[in-house]
Design a protein around this motif. Structure first.
Motif, PDB file in Angstrom:
ATOM      1  N   ALA A   8      47.976  34.626  57.623  1.00  0.00           N
ATOM      2  CA  ALA A   8      47.209  33.398  57.397  1.00  0.00           C
ATOM      3  C   ALA A   8      46.203  33.174  58.519  1.00  0.00           C
ATOM      4  N   ARG A   9      46.647  33.455  59.763  1.00  0.00           N
ATOM      5  CA  ARG A   9      45.749  33.276  60.899  1.00  0.00           C
ATOM      6  C   ARG A   9      44.594  34.268  60.856  1.00  0.00           C
ATOM      7  N   THR A  12      42.033  33.088  58.421  1.00  0.00           N
ATOM      8  CA  THR A  12      41.255  31.972  58.996  1.00  0.00           C
ATOM      9  C   THR A  12      40.210  32.490  59.969  1.00  0.00           C
ATOM     10  N   ARG A  16      36.117  32.407  59.670  1.00  0.00           N
ATOM     11  CA  ARG A  16      35.297  31.810  60.720  1.00  0.00           C
ATOM     12  C   ARG A  16      34.286  32.794  61.275  1.00  0.00           C
TER      13      ARG A  16
END
Length: 446
Positions: A8-9, A12, A16
């Motif tokens: 999930a990180r 993200t 970004r």
């Protein structure tokens, strides 16, 4: 950190990073647009450095040259020792100021027009002045015009006559004249022959003296009638004089008053050894020449208001704002929207076509010639300092705005680069941790 959390990180961070790269690309595009704007501002400034303005050279009272920004008002303002120019539109009409158009419309004659500018005629003697003022007065001009109208009416009228057999005829003036001339000639020849016969008989003692006198009277009357038909104009004048309408209105008696004054003028002019158009001077000769030229261009060669002058076909009125604009006249001349004419300064002469109406003249020797503004010595060009200063201020303003935006974009890019480096480092760290976690998981199950 678990595998799910790591994934999930990573997602993200990836999102970004993508956003970061997209934003960096947008800023790069914006910086390219700034470069284009900077180039355009520079081009505009360079163009302004090459800007020139048209100047018109006049002379002050001491004869020193004075340069003014060229406008229609400057061009049309009368001054001594100044070339006279006219602006002409595509229809060939001279473009005049509102004031000149007003003065022209208010004037029936050249003298009226000159008087609107304070120019008067000054005759060589007081008696000439008085007599010419009388001839030019509305009263005496009315006498003359009424007589001319009576003659014109005689020319356009039809006349009742009879042919050799006594049949009635209605004839136009030229045919009636020919018939009257033939009849008058025949009557004169017959009267002359009869008189000669009576003279012979009187010498022979056949007739008495009173018969001779009657024959002589008849001959005189026949001769007078014939004299009125010598030319078509003689016949017209006789008809105008004797029409009942003209006789009742006293037209001929009034025009005789006009002719009496005219005879005095001619007699004095002969004594002075001068001609009718040389009996006066203007109160301001140079100014009179200027506005006579203008009248000629607006009206035509007659000193009386012509049909063209009354209909305004030779001129158009220039808007006041355009008349005072140096940009308008410069753009119009350089782009060929309007053209330029210059008045000649050759000696002009006035012709009097009708010796019985010396107040009406034909202006000869006046001409307006087309010219190119760049060939006129009193038109000059110089750098437009005002336009250059304005362009320089505009360039500085745009340049400062571009530099400020560029610095803002530079700072934003630095921030994005720093963030991008941090995200990349974090991405690699999370990726490494997740890989080790996966490796331990496989070993445990093994």
């Amino acid at each position: 950190m678990g595998i799910s959390a790591s994934q999930a990180r990573l997602l993200t961070i990836t999102a970004r990073l993508t956003s970061n790269e997209y934003e960096s690309q947008q800023i790069s595009n914006a910086k390219m647009r700034l470069a284009t704007q900077s180039e355009e501002a520079s081009s505009e400034y360079m163009a302004a450095l090459n800007t020139t303005k048209l100047l018109f050279t006049t002379y002050d009272a001491s004869g020193a040259a004075v340069n003014e920004n060229l406008t229609a008002n400057v061009l049309y303002q009368y001054a001594d020792m100044k070339n006279q120019y006219a602006l002409v539109n595509a229809s060939g009409q001279i473009m005049v100021s509102n004031q000149d158009a007003y003065n022209f419309n208010k004037s029936d004659t050249l003298d009226d027009f000159l008087a609107m500018y304070g120019i008067t005629k000054e005759y060589k003697t007081e008696s000439l002045q008085k007599n010419m003022e009388t001839l030019e007065s509305d009263e005496y001009q009315g006498y003359y015009k009424a007589w001319v109208e009576a003659v014109d009416n005689a020319k356009s009228a039809t006349y009742d006559r009879v042919d050799s057999k006594g049949n009635p005829l209605t004839l136009p003036s030229d045919e009636a004249y020919q018939l009257d001339k033939s009849s008058a000639k025949l009557a004169y020849d017959n009267a002359l022959a009869y008189y000669n016969d009576i003279e012979i008989k009187f010498s022979a003692g056949v007739v008495t003296e009173d018969v001779v006198e009657k024959a002589q009277t008849a001959l005189s009357e026949a001769k007078a009638s014939y004299a009125n038909t010598i030319t078509y104009n003689d016949w017209l004048l006789y008809q105008a004089k004797n029409t009942s309408e003209a006789a009742n209105d006293g037209v001929f008696e009034n025009v005789e008053k006009y002719y009496e004054v005219l005879e005095e003028v001619n007699a004095e002019a002969e004594d002075l050894g001068t001609t009718m158009d040389d009996m006066f001077v203007y109160s301001d000769e140079s100014k009179a020449r200027w506005y006579t030229n203008l009248w000629y261009r607006m009206n035509g060669e007659s000193s009386d208001k012509s049909a063209q002058g009354k209909n305004g076909t030779n001129y158009s009125v220039l808007d006041d704002k355009l008349a005072s604009s140096s940009d308008w006249i410069q753009d119009s001349l350089t782009q060929g929207i309007i053209t330029l004419e210059v008045a000649s300064y050759e000696d002009s002469t006035n012709l009097i076509p009708d010796e019985y109406n010396p107040t009406s003249v034909i202006l000869k020797g006046i001409s307006w010639n087309s010219t190119i503004y760049s060939s006129c010595t009193d038109f000059t060009q110089s750098d437009d300092d005002a336009a250059i200063a304005k362009a320089e201020a505009e360039y500085q303003k745009k340049n400062n705005e571009i530099n400020a935006k560029d610095q803002k974009y530079e700072n934003k890019i630095k921030t994005l680069d720093t963030e991008h480096t941090a995200l990349q480092t974090e991405y690699e760290s999370v990726q490494s941790a997740m890989n080790k976690n996966i490796e331990r998981s496989f070993k445990a199950f093994s």
